[in-house]
Structure formats: C-alpha cells, structure tokens
Design a protein around this motif. Structure first.
Motif, PDB file in Angstrom:
ATOM      1  N   SER A   1      -0.424  15.007   8.361  1.00  0.00           N
ATOM      2  CA  SER A   1      -1.718  14.365   8.588  1.00  0.00           C
ATOM      3  C   SER A   1      -2.878  15.344   8.400  1.00  0.00           C
ATOM      4  O   SER A   1      -4.027  14.954   8.564  1.00  0.00           O
ATOM      5  CB  SER A   1      -1.768  13.788  10.012  1.00  0.00           C
ATOM      6  OG  SER A   1      -0.753  12.825  10.181  1.00  0.00           O
ATOM      7  N   ASP A   2      -2.563  16.592   8.082  1.00  0.00           N
ATOM      8  CA  ASP A   2      -3.604  17.621   7.901  1.00  0.00           C
ATOM      9  C   ASP A   2      -4.510  17.642   9.131  1.00  0.00           C
ATOM     10  O   ASP A   2      -5.739  17.733   9.036  1.00  0.00           O
ATOM     11  CB  ASP A   2      -4.408  17.317   6.634  1.00  0.00           C
ATOM     12  CG  ASP A   2      -5.037  18.575   6.040  1.00  0.00           C
ATOM     13  OD1 ASP A   2      -4.859  19.664   6.630  1.00  0.00           O
ATOM     14  OD2 ASP A   2      -5.710  18.459   4.997  1.00  0.00           O
TER      15      ASP A   2
ATOM     16  N   MET B   1      -2.537  13.405  17.193  1.00  0.00           N
ATOM     17  CA  MET B   1      -3.383  12.701  16.234  1.00  0.00           C
ATOM     18  C   MET B   1      -2.759  11.383  15.807  1.00  0.00           C
ATOM     19  O   MET B   1      -1.590  11.335  15.409  1.00  0.00           O
ATOM     20  CB  MET B   1      -3.635  13.563  14.986  1.00  0.00           C
ATOM     21  CG  MET B   1      -4.433  12.819  13.927  1.00  0.00           C
ATOM     22  SD  MET B   1      -5.257  13.917  12.747  1.00  0.00           S
ATOM     23  CE  MET B   1      -6.611  14.534  13.739  1.00  0.00           C
ATOM     24  N   PHE B   2      -3.582  10.340  15.887  1.00  0.00           N
ATOM     25  CA  PHE B   2      -3.141   9.018  15.461  1.00  0.00           C
ATOM     26  C   PHE B   2      -3.371   8.929  13.956  1.00  0.00           C
ATOM     27  O   PHE B   2      -4.508   8.946  13.503  1.00  0.00           O
ATOM     28  CB  PHE B   2      -3.965   7.958  16.191  1.00  0.00           C
ATOM     29  CG  PHE B   2      -3.570   6.531  15.886  1.00  0.00           C
ATOM     30  CD1 PHE B   2      -2.724   5.839  16.750  1.00  0.00           C
ATOM     31  CD2 PHE B   2      -4.029   5.888  14.750  1.00  0.00           C
ATOM     32  CE1 PHE B   2      -2.367   4.529  16.483  1.00  0.00           C
ATOM     33  CE2 PHE B   2      -3.667   4.568  14.478  1.00  0.00           C
ATOM     34  CZ  PHE B   2      -2.836   3.895  15.348  1.00  0.00           C
ATOM     35  N   ASP B   3      -2.280   8.859  13.185  1.00  0.00           N
ATOM     36  CA  ASP B   3      -2.415   8.701  11.742  1.00  0.00           C
ATOM     37  C   ASP B   3      -1.949   7.287  11.392  1.00  0.00           C
ATOM     38  O   ASP B   3      -0.763   6.974  11.501  1.00  0.00           O
ATOM     39  CB  ASP B   3      -1.556   9.738  11.010  1.00  0.00           C
ATOM     40  CG  ASP B   3      -1.784   9.719   9.509  1.00  0.00           C
ATOM     41  OD1 ASP B   3      -2.081   8.627   8.964  1.00  0.00           O
ATOM     42  OD2 ASP B   3      -1.682  10.784   8.877  1.00  0.00           O
TER      43      ASP B   3
ATOM     44  N   GLY C   1      -7.457   9.796   8.719  1.00  0.00           N
ATOM     45  CA  GLY C   1      -7.335  10.699   9.833  1.00  0.00           C
ATOM     46  C   GLY C   1      -8.409  10.530  10.902  1.00  0.00           C
ATOM     47  O   GLY C   1      -8.295  11.098  11.967  1.00  0.00           O
ATOM     48  N   THR C   2      -9.426   9.780  10.630  1.00  0.00           N
ATOM     49  CA  THR C   2     -10.410   9.549  11.694  1.00  0.00           C
ATOM     50  C   THR C   2     -10.004   8.273  12.426  1.00  0.00           C
ATOM     51  O   THR C   2      -9.095   7.562  12.026  1.00  0.00           O
ATOM     52  CB  THR C   2     -11.815   9.394  11.109  1.00  0.00           C
ATOM     53  OG1 THR C   2     -11.793   8.300  10.192  1.00  0.00           O
ATOM     54  CG2 THR C   2     -12.226  10.638  10.380  1.00  0.00           C
ATOM     55  N   ALA C   3     -10.676   8.009  13.521  1.00  0.00           N
ATOM     56  CA  ALA C   3     -10.283   6.880  14.353  1.00  0.00           C
ATOM     57  C   ALA C   3     -10.396   5.567  13.582  1.00  0.00           C
ATOM     58  O   ALA C   3     -11.353   5.347  12.852  1.00  0.00           O
ATOM     59  CB  ALA C   3     -11.178   6.823  15.584  1.00  0.00           C
TER      60      ALA C   3
ATOM     61  N   ASP D   1       5.739  18.799  11.665  1.00  0.00           N
ATOM     62  CA  ASP D   1       5.781  18.121  10.363  1.00  0.00           C
ATOM     63  C   ASP D   1       4.721  17.024  10.297  1.00  0.00           C
ATOM     64  O   ASP D   1       4.009  16.884   9.309  1.00  0.00           O
ATOM     65  CB  ASP D   1       7.164  17.502  10.121  1.00  0.00           C
ATOM     66  CG  ASP D   1       8.245  18.551   9.916  1.00  0.00           C
ATOM     67  OD1 ASP D   1       7.890  19.721   9.701  1.00  0.00           O
ATOM     68  OD2 ASP D   1       9.437  18.193   9.965  1.00  0.00           O
ATOM     69  N   GLY D   2       4.650  16.249  11.380  1.00  0.00           N
ATOM     70  CA  GLY D   2       3.706  15.140  11.397  1.00  0.00           C
ATOM     71  C   GLY D   2       2.262  15.620  11.353  1.00  0.00           C
ATOM     72  O   GLY D   2       1.431  15.084  10.619  1.00  0.00           O
TER      73      GLY D   2
END
Lengths: 723, 723
Positions: free
Chosen positions: B345-346, B685-687, B22-24, B340-341
C-alpha cells in the motif's frame, strides 16, 4: 475402409451435445488436419474465418509452417527460416552455447546479425511434416490371419520396411503412425533440418519466470519463447552445420498478429501432442481410477517413506537417494493430480455410461456379431492383465527402483542379448546402447546404499508375498522366499555375498560373457540370473497381449467411431506425436468455489510475484520498463497495460509445447507452453470445466523485442512494427 | 471543546475523495455511533435506508441490540435474550460444557428447550453498552499544567475515580475510553449480564470448517456462529447463574433478514474493534515499516534459528521449546504479513504526504504556534524512542524470551513490589497475581533447557554488544560484558552457578523476602538483582514518555481533525474496544493479477474442500443435505444453490468477531468472523483494494437450523420461516 469412409462422409447436421457434462464438446479434440473439412461447420460456428479445407493440406499454409522442434512443437515466423518455439524447448540449445563468462541462460541472447547466430547442439532438429499418407493396407497385409506376438511382429516388420523405403530419400526422417489403436496406419514423412541456430532468447528469469513453483499454475507470467533459425546447404537441402550454410526458405510462415485479443476470441493451435488415452475402454478407465492411480500413490508413498526412514540417520545415504526420492515424489504428485482430476470429472462413470450407450447402439446394428466378438476378446486380454496387476506393478518396481539388483539384471540381460545378432537384440541392449549402460553402471556408485536397497526390497517383496499364490512367479519365490522371515534371511545373504557395490566389479561383469557370468558366485548376479528367465517370459506374454490388442482394438474403435458418427460427431485419434489441430477460445476459468481466473495476465503480476530471488527474480531492465509504462502498440487497451500470458480452452497435452496459437484469420496470437494443474487428468478425459492451456501472448514478445531487450532487426524480419 | 464542536458542525458539501489511492474512502471508518449523523449524507449515498440519527442512540435500536460478548462482539436476535455470536467467540462455553461422553465441540449442541440450555463458565459475560458520556474535562482537570509521569498519573487517578463512582451501581461495569490519543475521554457504562447459556452450536467441523488452514483465507466456508442466551434474576437484574433465573428481555433485538443479498449491496456492521494505529504520526509509520517490522522479522527469525539449531540434536529440548517456537513463528508470520501489506500500500509514503499536506494547511491557519510547538515536542519524544529502539527491542526480548532469567527477574521484581502497599504495587505484581506467578514458575520446568537459553542470550546480547556505546545500559554490561568473549565467560558462570532450574528453588525464591534474596548466591538471581534497577529506570522513563505523548498528541489529532474537516471529511478515533460502526458493501476482490474473488461462497465449496480429515471434514449430515440440494427459501436464486459466507469491504479489526452485519433496512444479513490475509496491515492503513471482512451468510445459518441440524423452535423464536 468402411468406417473411415463413413467418418469422411459424416453428416454434421446434428448439433454437438455441448451441454452434456463430461461428454465431448466442440472444444475437445486433437484433430488430424485431414479431418478438419469434416468439422468445417463447427469450426466456422466457433468463429474461424478461413477455409477448413486449407487447414487439411500439409503442403499449404498454415500447416506447412508448423514444425516439430526439439521433440516438441514450433512454427516458422519469417520467410528466412526463423522458428518460434518455447524457451524450455530450446533450453538445451541455450545451455549448449553457454560457457564460463557467457551465461546465455541467465543473460539471454540476441544475435546482432546472421553471423552472430549460434549453432545448436548437433542432434537438435527442426522437422517439417511433408507427407502423411494412409498405408493401413500395406502395414496389415502380412498380419491378416495372425494373432498375438505374430500379429505384432508382422506389423513391426511392415513398419520398419516402410520407414526404410521412405528414408532412402536423404534429408527425410520417416515414421509410421498408428491411429485409433491399430485401426489405421499413416506414413509420416518429415524434412529433417539439421543446422539450427540460436537467434534470440530472453533471460531465463523471463523465459522461465516462476520456474517449478509456477509450473502448471495459472495465473502465469513467463515469457517462455525463443527464436531459432533453420539453415540448409547452399543447394537448399538439409545439411549438417557449416558456416557456408544459408537460411532455410520455408514454403510458408506464420504472421505474428498485431491485433488485440480478448476473452471469448476464437483460437486454434497446431502441434505434436504426445499421448492420450481418451478412447480407452471403460474397464481401462475404471482400472486407472479405481486401482492404478490410487495404488501408485500408495506404493510410491511407501517407497518414499521407506527410503527416507532408512536414510534418516545416514547423511550419505540420504544424499545418494535424493534423486530417486525426487523422482518418486514427482510421479506420486502427478498420479495424485491425475486421480483428483479424474474423480472430480467422475470419469469412470462418464466413460462407463458412454460405452454402455455404444453397446446398446451396437445391438441395433446388423452384422455386429464379429465386432462384438473381437471386443469381447480384447476385453478378455485386458481382464487377464488386471488379474495380475498387483504382481506386475510390484515386480516392475523391484526391477526399476533398486540400484544393485537392477544393474545385475541389466548385466545378465546384456549377456543374454549378446548371444544374438546385434540387429535382433532387444531395443536398449544393442551395441549402440552399451555406452549408456556403462554410464548407468558407474552412476550406481553415487546412488546406492545397501541398507536402503534391502529396506526397499523388503517392503516391495513383502507386499508381493501377501498376494494370492495364483499370482506368484516361481523364480521370484526362489530368490526372495514366500515369507517375511525367508525374505530377511535371503536378502541378508544376498547383500552380504555381493561385490557389485564396487564399480570395477560391475564393469567387469558387464564385459563378461554369458558363460563366465554363469559361473560367478556373486549373490546378486546369481539372483539376477535366476530371475531373468521369468522376466523374459513375462515380457513375451506382454508382447503377445500387445499384439492381440493391436489386432482386436480396431473393432472397438470402429464401433465407437460409427456410434459417434450416428450422433453426428467425429472422432479424433488419441494423441501419438503426430500433427494435430485443436480449436476453441480464449477462456477464463473457475477453478473452485468463489475463485475466478481471468484469461489474460499483465506485467503488474510480474511485479507482484517478484521477490528478487529465483524463480521470481524479474530482471532490472524488465522491471524498469514496466515501471516506465511505455507499452506502445503492444498494450491491451481495455486493461491499459501490457499483457503477458493468456489462457484458452484448447485441447493440448505434453508435446504441444511450442505450438503456435492462431486467431480466426490464421494470424499468430500466442505460443503454447503449459497447462493448468487441474488439466493433468486431461490425458484420459477432457473436462471442459477445468481443461485449459497457457500461452505467451505475442504482444508480450513484441514488447520485449521492441522495448526491453530490443531486436528491431527481428521485428522487421517478422514484418512487425518497431514499437 | 473547539475541535469537537468543529467536527460536529462539519459541512459535508465537499464530496469525499474516493479516487485517491491510500487516502480515506467512504468505506473506511470505524465510527463512533454518535458521529453517524455527521456523515448521514455519505451513509445515504452508500445506500442506507434508515435514519443516521437513530444509529447514534445507544438506547435505541439497532445499537441497543449490539453487545460485547466473550471479549468480542454479538447481538440480541430475539426478544427473549437470544445472542448471536461466533462459534470461536463462544468456544470456551462449548468446551466448558463438554465432558467425556458429551463432546459438544465435535457434535455441536441444540438445546431442545430452556431447561436444556447449558450454563457458560462463570466468568463469561454479555455486556450491553448503556452509557457513553464525554468526561474529558473531568479526566483532564487535575492533569492540566502537569507534564510527563505526573500528567499520566493525574489522568490515571481521575479515570479510576470515575470508574469507581460509575460502578457503585451494581450490575454495571464501567470504563473510560481514551479517544483520539488523549484528546477526549468517554465514560462507558455497560450492563453486565453474568448468566449466559449455550443454546445452539453447530459441530466444530462446520463452525470451524477450514481451521487454521483457512484462517485469514478467502474463499471461506465456515459456519462460524453460535447462539447463546442471557439470563437475569427474577427481578430483571443481572445475576450469577441460578436455575431460577429468567431470560433477559433486551430493549431491542435484530431481525434476521429473509431477503437475498448480492454483490454491491449496502452493508453495515457494529461491534467492538480492538486497536488500530491509523492516526499515528508519519514518523511512526516510517518507523513501523522501515525498522520495527523488518527488524522484528529478522530478530524473530534469528531466535527461531538459534532455538531450532541448538535443540536439533536434543529431542527433549525440542519438545520443551516447541511452544515458544510456535509463538515466535506466529509473531513473525503476522509481522511479515503486516509488512508486506504496508509496503504493497506504500503506506509510509502515503502517510508522509498526507501529514505534509496537513502541516502545509496548518501553516495557513492563525494561532497555530502552540499547536506546532506541541507537535514538535511530541515528535521529539518519539525521536528519543527511535534513538534507542534497537536496544529497547533487544533488552525487551532478553527479558521476555528467556525462561530462567525471566523467572529470576519476576522473583526480584515481586520482592521489590512487596515492599509497598498492595494497591500501589505495579499491575501484575499484586497479591491477586501471585497464583499466576506461581504457575509461571512451575511451567518453566517444561519449557527450559540451559543450552538453548544460553544460545538465545548469546545471540541477543551479541547484537546488543554491537550497538553504539551510547545505547549501552551499565547494569546489562555488568551482567553480560561488552564483548562476545566476556559474554561467553559470564553466561557459562551464570548458568553453572544457578539452581533455579529446580522447581523447589524457584518457589523458595518467590517466597523469600528482599533481604533474603539479596543474600542469595544463586548466579541467575544475582544477575536479575543487578538488572532490576535498570529495568525499573527504563520503565519509569517509558511512563514519562507515555505521559508526555498523552499530553502532546491531542495537538496533532486536533490539527488532523481540523485539516480533514477542511477537506469535508470526518475523522473516527482509532479503535479502542469501544462500540463502532462501519459501512460499505458486499464486495468482490482482485487479490492479485489474473485472480478475481467472488464475494459469495456456496456449499459446493464445502464439498470441494472436504477431505474427510481435519480441518476439512464436513459432517455427513451436511454433505447429505448438500447432495440432496433441498435449500428451500434460503437458496440464492442467481446461483441456484445455498450460499455459505460472504465478503464485504467493511472496516474491521480484532474484536469485531461476532459483529452483526446489517443491510440497508437494518436487517441482519451476516455475522462477521474474520478478515482476509491481505488485510493484516489494515490496523495501520485501510487500503480499499485489499481490505475485506468475512461473514457468515445468515441464509446459511437459517438453512442449517431448518434442514441440517434442525431447531425449528429457534427459527420460530427468531420469527423466521421453518424452511
């Protein structure tokens, strides 16, 4: 005898044609256990570590641990009669033991001890196959020289006699299995265990996780298993339920594996597959694919449209026909799935070319004249059926998909059958069937709306009227006319002049004798009286054809077997609910371009699918246990988590539910419970690209029993680690 | 300046935290080209073979070959102005050139020569970014020391002035891009090519194969590309269409690759992503996930239910509201997908912990007092918005989702705005907007049913009435009352006393001046007159908040950038329709347990999906060519067939349609056209587990041009082999 001997002495030096699309592969086959020594080399090459000859012995492990249960399959898994089968196979037992305040479906069940094991419904059975003897000569002795219906009846009489003789031994149920379409007959003798009890069932939200939505679906995440126990009398013999009964001690049981499994591992399955059509003639494949399935799809869609269209503005009618529409849609969906699969596999062409090769080979054989004549005669019987197929389909639906007319036909038929001694009546119309018929007559009240039945008949009969006159049946013409205008008049009159819509009238008609019925002026009853002779006549013709095919098909099957043998390949009989063995491997799948299915699912998928609502409502204890991640010895090391289900390329069909899946050492690694949707067409053709079977991973069972809904006493009984 | 300098002098010796969920990640990022030298080391480590500093130069290849086209992205692919973009980006051009007897949508189009190239609709543009200059000081000069609305207006005035000055140069379009939420401002200067022509479009059944069904879906099989050509006057300068115009000679163009691509290969993409929210504050993430999206889903579902329920028995009303319901359903589906996404990804937790780490770091820095005060002030502005979020959502929907009331509000607002000079009117209510407003007023005729509007208002206002009185707005209370009983009376009276349902009345009201309107006794117009002051007051408050956030957010962004820099990581600005670069690799995906998506699709999948009906109706020439299997140099050797689309983990969002995808050597290997459904939440958020981008494989384009719908002259122009 000749062909059987040739099969038994088959040389296996020619390698199987593994690379040919659509032809038999090493992984295709529902083999009779007795055939396994013939294919011992392939079994070994596939990875089996045991002796093929041991598998052939029904009285030896592991085959004597495999049972028929609740109409499907299962296996003994302890020396004290513990039986493992599917949750859906034991569902009736679970339901039978549920009552207000004790919902075993929702909550699951763990018997704390023997006393806590709950008796199944009294008709629930565990059957252990103890005998499988070839009695072809006996069955065919009187049939020789006969034809058609007489041939059929002779086989039928000999079968009944053999069964009756076998069942003189109390505690056994016997049947005669027809192998290779009349080529061989086997007397199957099964120990009938009548006291079966519920020992362990997971909650329905585990056993049936995914429900109808996931039915036929991979990836799957159901724990579709239940443990039962078979009991016998204190004398060790089958007995009805009694608190004094003791656990049955099976001659052998399967040991649940404690090893890990992975893609590519050898797997083997034993069970009771119901019915397949793979050795049907090429013309039957063509008929199925080019006409039967497409026209079923079309006609069923029309019926659905007609019912829904007619009932659209009538809430009561919509409710009445909801069940029938659901059934029609299920049939349609399955037919479409089968059709899609057979087309995808190009099954008609593959079978046609295979059969042509067989005929070419047959031409090189001496003394093939009689064989070819029989095959030609069989083909003629099939062709005659094809010539009337549209009519037969429509007339069949007129009888089966109407409510009032169907009931009237039943009443007339019952009166007709009652004129004969009970034992000679047609099956379904004997005294023991009358309670069922009364139930059907009552049910009509909730399933009938006159405008829908008229619309349905209008649609079906209009299609019938459009057929060539050569297919017409005079009695149907008399009742419905031969033009849409006549049809409308006749239907209006017919449904205006009937009182069968009233339950009392239906029940009275059922009680009436033939003479009274003949005098009834009820218009639908009169129509049924007119139609009945035609229906009986067509039924007789159908039995005659069946007798002829029973006589003639063996020529085709013998030729096919000999041809396959000449290629170095054996032939298994089409499935017929007898014990069979399939082998293959744990196997991934590429269902379509760009998509790859892995062969093992994990508990992660349960969390992904969980919505909190049926059918994806994983119980809290399960979700907690997954979150906790305490998987112990049952975790798959390569995935670092708990597996749930796995996929193999084993050859299965309906009836294989509950079949034990064994590894190369004969240890129990899985429990079969479903196929993938792409495999719906496998009843006709096994396509190795798409045919898969879905199993509960025994490690998931072990984990549930160890950590989630603990039953340490059962793990101990199955000789399994406590965690 | 400080922070920008710190970013530019960033040391990259600390490796990126690739393993942290979840971080970059290295593959996340929509980088400004000018930032690429800063991350040269990661680019090289990822496999890029060129020089990062070359990518930073807008006036050098490859960036000067990347264009903005039709509101999305594209690239020059020949030295004679050929532009490659998506079929769906050029769809308007194709549609514009279709007419009865010439259906270019269905048939596709191949211009045989220059004379055959068809002019696009006159408003269609190709924009080439030629300047990107930081003008932060100029933009903020007058804003300094101001607050709220005044700060907002100062920025707005400086922006308009910079744009006007830049656009004095004819042939250019200019804009000011706000980076890092008011931290930096760039003047973007774009050459505006106004004569664009259609050169090559595949049939829609290729370009849009899969249509809405496959939208957001992988595996995908669309050939979503079109070739256009930009023309200029004979003087080489931008010009309106003229037959005398000549092809534009771009300073550079991309070379389509002739090499094969495979999973894991480096890939890089340039284009104009629209908007992302990844650097929003943790409280905004929480608000979006815990309230905004769930309540949007709930409120939109209620509106759909109310409309469908009310219109159920009224066919005309159902038709009238079909379009509105479709829009509501689209919004709901997208909100649900995003929710949902983000939950999967919390995202709320990840962002919260990330922000907490930033604050902890900030506490270790000297002179952070002012920064922390600004961030606290920004948080207070956001908190004030949260306090009124339910009310603002409902009042917004009351204005946007009604038909008659919305129109009445528009009419009253227009009369209000008309009291000011045109240039000072609110955007959307200027003279140039009046044609559009007239159209909206007319459209109501086909989209309004009084019982549906009353039901919708009943549902929305009832929810408003249930809010704490602290959220009430007096004018809304006056119009609708504060109890359901009052509401019913007021709505009945309001819709009984209006004639705005008549088009002539609406148009007359639009023409009336404020004084006349004030005297109208139309009940809905009167309600709108009552509400307008409240709406203007809330709008003013909203602009004040926006100004405060514009002033205060930079403190947060500077802190975040400095914190990231301290971790050895750069920060790209959230997307804002300016030119950005993303890099990563061709990448498979595991969408859910048991399922693996391969990163390349093949023509086999076209045949599998083909049904003969839209949207899966592959044209006969395509199916013939696939069946023929003549793929030549464009086939993927490892698959022994023709690929169609491929998947990367590149960072994209809406606006990236048509972005060129380059390989390690800067050769063109793909054309971006979609994302997967699981990536809908990537705007926040980019997961890396789920974010993928979908591209047309350039080998598919080459094969179509070589063998299926041949255009050898275009292959030659693009310096590509003939087959």
């Amino acid at each position: 005898m000749t062909m059987r001997r040739r099969l038994l002495t088959l040389s296996l030096s020619v390698p199987l044609a593994l690379g040919l699309l659509g032809t038999a592969r090493a992984d295709e086959g529902m083999w009779m256990p007795s055939q396994l020594p013939e294919i011992a080399r392939q079994l070994k090459a596939a990875g089996f570590k045991g002796q093929a000859r041991d598998l052939a012995e029904l009285a030896k492990p592991p085959m004597n641990a495999v049972v028929k249960v609740g109409g499907a399959s299962g296996a003994f898994v302890s020396k004290e009669g513990l039986v493992l089968t599917n949750h859906h196979v034991a569902f009736g037992v679970i339901q039978y033991n549920s009552k207000p305040g004790r919902d075993l479906i929702q909550d699951g069940y763990i018997a704390a001890d023997r006393a806590g094991e709950l008796p199944a419904n009294p008709d629930y059975r565990v059957l252990v196959t103890t005998g499988f003897d070839r009695i072809t000569d006996r069955i065919l002795a009187d049939a020789k020289g006969k034809q058609g219906r007489a041939y059929f009846d002779a086989v039928d009489t000999a079968t009944k006699s053999a069964v009756a003789e076998c069942e003189r031994d109390p505690g056994y149920r016997c049947s005669v299995a027809n192998m290779y379409y009349g080529t061989d007959f086997y007397l199957v003798r099964q120990l009938e265990l009548r006291d079966v009890r519920l020992v362990y069932a997971p909650p329905n939200d585990i056993g049936n996780f995914g429900g109808e939505v996931d039915n036929f679906v991979w990836p799957r995440h159901a724990g579709d298993f239940t443990l039962l126990r078979a009991y016998v009398g204190t004398d060790g013999k089958p007995a009805d339920y009694s608190p004094d009964n003791v656990p049955y001690v099976p001659p052998a049981h399967l040991q649940v594996s404690t090893r890990n499994v992975k893609e590519g591992d050898f797997a083997m399955l034993a069970g009771y597959p119901g019915v397949t059509f793979r050795h049907r003639m090429a013309s039957e494949f063509a008929n199925q694919i080019d006409w039967q399935l497409p026209s079923r799809v079309a006609v069923y869609q029309r019926m659905i449209d007609v019912i829904e269209g007619t009932a659209a503005k009538d809430e009561a009618a919509r409710v009445s026909y909801a069940n029938q529409v659901r059934g029609l849609k299920n049939t349609l969906k399955r037919a479409q799935g089968e059709l899609d699969g057979l087309r995808r596999s190009d099954a008609a062409r593959v079978r046609r070319e295979d059969e042509a090769a067989m005929f070419a080979w047959l031409d090189t054989q001496a003394d093939a004249t009689a064989t070819k004549a029989d095959i030609a005669a069989a083909q003629a019987v099939l062709d005659a059926g094809v010539a009337m197929r549209e009519r037969d389909q429509l007339l069949g639906l007129i009888q089966s998909q109407t409510q009032l007319l169907r009931v009237a036909l039943t009443v007339q038929r019952l009166a007709h059958e009652r004129t004969r001694p009970d034992a000679e009546r047609e099956s379904g119309f004997q005294q023991r069937d009358e309670t069922l018929i009364t139930g059907q007559l009552k049910q009509v009240q909730r399933r009938y709306a006159p405008e829908v039945e008229k619309a349905l008949l209008t649609d079906l009969v209009t299609q019938y009227q459009a057929l060539p006159a050569s297919q017409y049946v005079p009695e149907f013409n008399a009742v419905f006319g031969t033009t849409p205008a006549q049809l409308k008049r006749k239907l209006d009159a017919m449904y205006a002049g009937t009182r069968l819509g009233e339950e009392a009238q239906r029940l009275a008609a059922m009680d009436a004798d033939a003479a009274t019925l003949a005098q009834s002026d009820d218009t639908v009853l009169k129509a049924a009286a007119t139609l009945l002779p035609a229906i009986l006549r067509m039924e007789e013709a159908s039995k005659n054809s069946a007798g002829e095919l029973l006589r003639l098909r063996p020529a085709y099957m013998r030729a096919l077997i000999a041809f396959r043998n000449s290629q170095g390949r054996g032939v298994y009989p089409d499935a017929n609910s007898t014990l069979r063995v399939s082998y293959g491997r744990i196997s991934a799948m590429d269902p379509r371009d760009g998509v790859h299915y892995r062969p093992l699912t994990t508990v992660q998928g349960i969390l992904e699918k969980h919505t909190g609502e049926e059918p994806f409502n994983a119980p809290q204890p399960l979700r907690d246990a997954i979150a906790k991640g305490d998987f112990g010895s049952t975790a798959e090391p390569s995935l670092d988590t708990q597996t749930v289900d796995f996929l193999t390329n084993l050859d299965t069909t309906g009836g294989n539910s509950g079949s034990p899946v064994l590894d190369a050492q004969g240890k129990l690694i899985g429990l079969n419970f479903d196929s993938n949707w792409e495999a719906v067409s496998a009843s006709w053709m096994f396509d190795p690209r798409f045919k898969r079977a879905i199993h509960v991973d025994m490690r998931y069972l072990r984990w549930l029993l160890a950590k989630v809904y603990p039953a340490p006493h059962l793990l101990e009984e199955m000789n399994l680690p406590a965690e």
